[in-house]
Motif scaffolding. Structure first.
Motif, PDB file in Angstrom:
ATOM      1  N   VAL A 164     -23.974  36.906 -24.975  1.00 57.07           N
ATOM      2  CA  VAL A 164     -23.379  35.836 -24.202  1.00 57.07           C
ATOM      3  C   VAL A 164     -23.783  35.944 -22.609  1.00 57.07           C
ATOM      4  O   VAL A 164     -24.026  34.994 -22.054  1.00 57.07           O
ATOM      5  N   VAL A 165     -24.051  37.469 -22.201  1.00 56.52           N
ATOM      6  CA  VAL A 165     -24.299  37.626 -20.847  1.00 56.52           C
ATOM      7  C   VAL A 165     -25.729  36.945 -20.583  1.00 56.52           C
ATOM      8  O   VAL A 165     -26.049  36.193 -19.604  1.00 56.52           O
ATOM      9  N   LYS A 166     -26.573  37.296 -21.509  1.00 57.88           N
ATOM     10  CA  LYS A 166     -27.983  36.764 -21.141  1.00 57.88           C
ATOM     11  C   LYS A 166     -27.977  35.397 -21.402  1.00 57.88           C
ATOM     12  O   LYS A 166     -28.682  34.692 -20.541  1.00 57.88           O
ATOM     13  N   ALA A 167     -27.546  34.703 -22.143  1.00 61.26           N
ATOM     14  CA  ALA A 167     -27.544  33.321 -22.473  1.00 61.26           C
ATOM     15  C   ALA A 167     -26.622  32.626 -20.981  1.00 61.26           C
ATOM     16  O   ALA A 167     -27.328  31.500 -20.716  1.00 61.26           O
ATOM     17  N   THR A 168     -25.588  33.257 -20.630  1.00 63.68           N
ATOM     18  CA  THR A 168     -24.981  32.722 -19.354  1.00 63.68           C
ATOM     19  C   THR A 168     -25.874  32.498 -18.251  1.00 63.68           C
ATOM     20  O   THR A 168     -26.002  31.646 -17.563  1.00 63.68           O
ATOM     21  N   GLN A 169     -26.461  33.955 -18.153  1.00 58.44           N
ATOM     22  CA  GLN A 169     -27.203  34.036 -17.038  1.00 58.44           C
ATOM     23  C   GLN A 169     -28.733  33.040 -16.987  1.00 58.44           C
ATOM     24  O   GLN A 169     -29.104  32.520 -15.920  1.00 58.44           O
ATOM     25  N   GLU A 170     -29.230  32.953 -18.090  1.00 55.25           N
ATOM     26  CA  GLU A 170     -30.423  31.913 -18.476  1.00 55.25           C
ATOM     27  C   GLU A 170     -29.947  30.462 -18.292  1.00 55.25           C
ATOM     28  O   GLU A 170     -30.798  29.857 -17.500  1.00 55.25           O
ATOM     29  N   LYS A 171     -28.955  30.196 -18.432  1.00 53.94           N
ATOM     30  CA  LYS A 171     -28.410  28.653 -18.343  1.00 53.94           C
ATOM     31  C   LYS A 171     -27.657  28.420 -16.774  1.00 53.94           C
ATOM     32  O   LYS A 171     -28.204  27.347 -16.268  1.00 53.94           O
ATOM     33  N   PHE A 172     -27.020  29.254 -16.247  1.00 51.39           N
ATOM     34  CA  PHE A 172     -26.126  28.943 -15.193  1.00 51.39           C
ATOM     35  C   PHE A 172     -26.518  30.064 -14.050  1.00 51.39           C
ATOM     36  O   PHE A 172     -25.992  29.800 -12.863  1.00 51.39           O
ATOM     37  N   GLY A 173     -27.020  31.169 -14.197  1.00 53.07           N
ATOM     38  CA  GLY A 173     -27.161  32.011 -13.166  1.00 53.07           C
ATOM     39  C   GLY A 173     -26.079  33.257 -13.157  1.00 53.07           C
ATOM     40  O   GLY A 173     -25.432  33.502 -14.354  1.00 53.07           O
TER      41      GLY A 173
END
Length: 93
Positions: A70-79
């Motif tokens: 979740v953290v990885k995907a969030t950062q990749e999509k939105f920062g």
């Protein structure tokens, strides 16, 4: 200007109920929202309805590996992540 303009918010248990309401309100205030839940059907449908500033990720909050994803995907999509709403809950009978 919206109060949450460009804030990145993760909301657990967001496929329905209070989590869905939180997600809708945060988006109305300008946030980018990551909806997480174990209910993929409802979560994906809601994210699609909410548009480009919403992302659904299937997530079991009791699983550490799921949190990392979740953290990885969030950062990749939105920062950078600004807010976490721990809304997920378990009902037992």
């Amino acid at each position: 200007m919206a109060r949450l303009q460009d804030k990145v918010i993760i909301i657990t248990g967001a496929a329905q109920g209070m989590g869905e309401t939180h997600a809708r309100l945060c988006l109305e205030e300008g946030a980018k929202v990551v909806l997480t839940d174990i209910n993929s059907d409802k979560g994906n449908a809601l994210a699609k309805e909410l548009g480009d500033n919403a992302l659904f990720i299937k997530h079991d909050v009791t699983n550490e590996d799921d949190w990392a994803q979740v953290v990885k995907a969030t950062q990749e999509k939105f920062g950078q992540i600004d807010v976490l709403v721990n809304n997920a809950g378990i009902t037992t009978h």
